[in-house]
Design a protein around this motif. Structure first.
Motif, PDB file in Angstrom:
ATOM      1  N   LEU A 231      45.184  96.489  62.661  1.00  9.13           N
ATOM      2  CA  LEU A 231      45.072  97.157  64.094  1.00  9.13           C
ATOM      3  C   LEU A 231      44.101  98.278  64.014  1.00  9.13           C
ATOM      4  O   LEU A 231      43.042  98.454  64.849  1.00  9.13           O
ATOM      5  CB  LEU A 231      46.248  97.200  64.900  1.00  9.13           C
TER       6      LEU A 231
ATOM      7  N   VAL B 105      43.903  93.527  69.069  1.00 11.63           N
ATOM      8  CA  VAL B 105      42.902  93.632  68.217  1.00 11.63           C
ATOM      9  C   VAL B 105      41.260  93.215  68.701  1.00 11.63           C
ATOM     10  O   VAL B 105      40.382  93.703  68.370  1.00 11.63           O
ATOM     11  CB  VAL B 105      43.042  93.114  66.672  1.00 11.63           C
TER      12      VAL B 105
ATOM     13  N   GLU C 177      45.533  89.330  62.635  1.00 11.24           N
ATOM     14  CA  GLU C 177      44.951  90.586  63.214  1.00 11.24           C
ATOM     15  C   GLU C 177      43.374  90.891  62.789  1.00 11.24           C
ATOM     16  O   GLU C 177      42.937  91.884  62.482  1.00 11.24           O
ATOM     17  CB  GLU C 177      45.624  91.920  62.856  1.00 11.24           C
TER      18      GLU C 177
ATOM     19  N   ASP D 284      46.827  89.906  68.249  1.00  7.41           N
ATOM     20  CA  ASP D 284      45.708  89.664  67.935  1.00  7.41           C
ATOM     21  C   ASP D 284      44.872  89.744  69.265  1.00  7.41           C
ATOM     22  O   ASP D 284      43.671  90.254  69.204  1.00  7.41           O
ATOM     23  CB  ASP D 284      45.442  88.100  67.622  1.00  7.41           C
TER      24      ASP D 284
ATOM     25  N   GLY E 281      50.164  94.277  59.847  1.00  8.69           N
ATOM     26  CA  GLY E 281      49.140  94.020  61.090  1.00  8.69           C
ATOM     27  C   GLY E 281      48.836  95.412  61.462  1.00  8.69           C
ATOM     28  O   GLY E 281      47.987  95.322  62.244  1.00  8.69           O
TER      29      GLY E 281
END
Length: 586
Positions: free
Chosen positions: A422, A396, A451, A393, A418
């Motif tokens: 991204l 991102v 994400e 996270d 995820g």
């Protein structure tokens, strides 16, 4: 036509064919090869015009192939037979490979040939990489040709071309490669021989060897540069002398190789996990010197991350390349990519391209690394999952808040979960035409996902279509071709250049973006949109809402995620075919 894909697993080739055949207008369902009885039942339920087997480890039962046409995809040229054609081709150093589509009969790879393709074998590619690119592309072309011929009512198979046999090979049956033929003699084998043996076994089964006195299988090998070897301590051939990122540097008689990943023989009752070599041998690795390299350097010097720039002043393009083995991103790797993004945002560029690996853009959090945490004293799979999801996270977030330039995600390889989101967090997404995307989470034990996908999805497809696209993508759980992703708004453009031409095609586009007359206007529009979105709902709120759901997945009473992850990393045999794939089943 009504088509049934029969496969040992829903692997990358099977997914690519699923996309291509649906794109060609066929009705496609999938059955995993569990037993003869299950296959017979599936054929009775689906009543297909044709059964296609892209990836099998057993014969199709006679009760099926004797009553309806069945085509088998063999990753070898016409005349080749056996389960290890690509292994042998890489080990021998062949210059040409092929794919053959045969009709199933009672013997392996011996039926009539309906279509074939041949291709050049990349000299520096592993078996796994060749399978994901050249084999998969050739298989799609050959299968589509064979299906068209059958649909048109062709009564006879194609005549195989005259193919001169590679050196030392005369065609016919080739069994599995004996372990002895891939065994590395570190005291005698030169670097080229070592790499050829390792690359011929990459993916599966790996090369059996011993590191630090422990039996393991070696994967993910890279040649060490002369500069790295000069910096590393001296050592006899076979000795481990340094570390970098996930890898250990092992000397050969004329150079050295980086060993990126290993699968160690586990203690009784524990799974054999493929892990970064420096993770599997953490204590031993810590005693070795670390040969760090700068982010911006000669591209021939191997590392997981690399940065370069091109273009005139005021029209600069930054290229941040990352290549993580099998697309899995551990907490350590996410933190490295996050730090790299923080560093390159200080550079004066107008466009930043985030370029994933050749084989995979990203597949999200590192499930093998998380599984290993369950065996570590004082750690747990839940805690490791929580660290990993927060770390990705953070990556991102860096991309979403980089508002003073245009950002581009270049997907040269497949992406999943995820890892897709991204890439989708960039302003612009370009994907190679052969890429397959799986931008959903539920197959991994009903994961909710993070994400910032709940922010990115409506931003990319529009608020009006967000619910519809979410239902199709997140709930439908089917793979998407690059073209399908464009139609949904998740990808902006498909680059159909060949693998060799893709970097140049992307470079040309990126330089044009940086030099565009309205570049400053686009940046101002982007900054206004980010400010308005933040005022409507802060990025922190999206993250908090997603992570509340993920916390339940990791720590809650429902163990589905932990069970699914364990089955995935230990390759547990399938007991049934998921209903979103087996549409022929009620």
């Amino acid at each position: 036509m009504k088509l049934l894909l029969l496969a040992h697993a829903f692997n990358g080739l099977t997914q690519r064919l699923h996309c291509a055949l649906r794109g060609a207008g066929h009705e496609v369902s999938v059955e995993l090869d569990i037993s003869d009885a299950v296959t017979e039942e599936a054929v009775a339920l689906a009543d297909p015009d044709l059964v296609i087997a892209p990836f099998l480890k057993r014969r199709i039962p006679e009760s099926v192939w004797s009553v309806r046409p069945c085509l088998v995809v063999h990753p070898g040229p016409p005349g080749d037979r056996g389960p290890a054609a690509l292994d042998w081709a890489v080990l021998r150093g062949d210059v040409e490979g092929g794919v053959t589509v045969l009709q199933a009969i009672g013997d392996f790879d011996a039926g009539p040939v309906w279509a074939w393709r041949t291709f050049a074998l990349r000299r520096d590619a592993s078996k796994a990489s060749l399978y994901r690119h050249e084999v998969t592309q050739a298989a799609v072309e050959a299968v589509l040709e064979a299906v068209d011929r059958l649909r048109a009512g062709a009564m006879a198979p194609a005549s195989p071309p005259h193919l001169p046999p590679p050196p030392t090979w005369g065609g016919g049956w080739q069994g599995p490669v004996p372990a002895a033929q891939r065994a590395i003699d570190w005291s005698r084998d030169d670097t080229a021989s070592v790499l050829r043996k390792l690359r011929s076994a990459d993916g599966h089964p790996g090369v059996a060897d011993v590191l630090f006195g422990r039996s393991c299988r070696l994967h993910d090998a890279h040649e060490a540069s002369a500069a790295a070897l000069q910096r590393a301590p001296a050592g006899a051939p076979g000795s481990l002398v340094a570390r970098r990122g996930p890898a250990l540097l092992r000397r050969t008689v004329d150079g050295g190789v980086w060993i990126g990943h290993v699968r160690c023989e586990p203690p009784p009752g524990q799974p054999a996990l493929k892990l970064a070599a420096t993770r599997a041998f953490a204590a031993e690795s810590a005693a070795l010197p670390e040969l760090e390299v700068p982010l911006q350097r000669d591209a021939a010097e191997w590392d997981e991350l690399h940065y370069a720039e091109s273009g005139a002043d005021g029209q600069r393009v930054g290229w941040l390349a990352f290549d993580f083995h099998n697309g899995a991103m551990s907490t350590r790797q996410c933190e490295r990519l996050r730090d790299a993004l923080r560093l390159v945002r200080m550079r004066d560029t107008q466009v930043l391209v985030l370029q994933g690996g050749t084989d995979f853009f990203s597949n999200g959090i590192h499930l093998h690394d998380i599984e290993a945490a369950a065996q570590d004293a004082g750690d747990s799979a839940a805690d490791a999952s929580w660290r990993n999801i927060n770390a990705i996270d953070d990556v991102v977030l860096e991309l979403l808040t980089l508002t003073d330039r245009l950002t581009v995600a270049l997907m040269r390889g497949n992406a999943g979960a995820g890892g897709c989101w991204l890439g989708f967090a960039a302003d612009i997404v370009w994907a190679h035409g052969g890429v397959v995307l799986n931008p959903h989470y539920k197959n991994m034990g009903n994961l909710y996902g993070s994400e910032y996908w709940t922010c990115t999805l409506p931003r990319r497809v529009g608020a009006a279509r967000a619910a519809e696209v979410s239902q199709r993508v997140m709930q439908g759980r089917l793979p998407l071709s690059a073209a399908e992703a464009v139609s949904l708004g998740l990808v902006d453009a498909v680059l159909n250049a060949g693998s060799d031409g893709l970097p140049q095609a992307a470079q040309t586009r990126a330089l044009a973006l940086a030099a565009a007359h309205n570049h400053a206007e686009r940046i101002a529009t982007k900054q206004r949109a980010r400010a308005e979105d933040e005022a409507h709902q802060a990025l922190a709120a999206y993250r908090d809402q997603e992570l509340q759901q993920m916390h339940r997945n990791f720590y809650g009473f429902d163990p589905s995620y932990h069970v699914a992850r364990h089955h995935f990393v230990t390759r547990k045999p399938h007991a049934w075919t998921p209903r979103h794939l087996a549409t022929h089943r009620p």
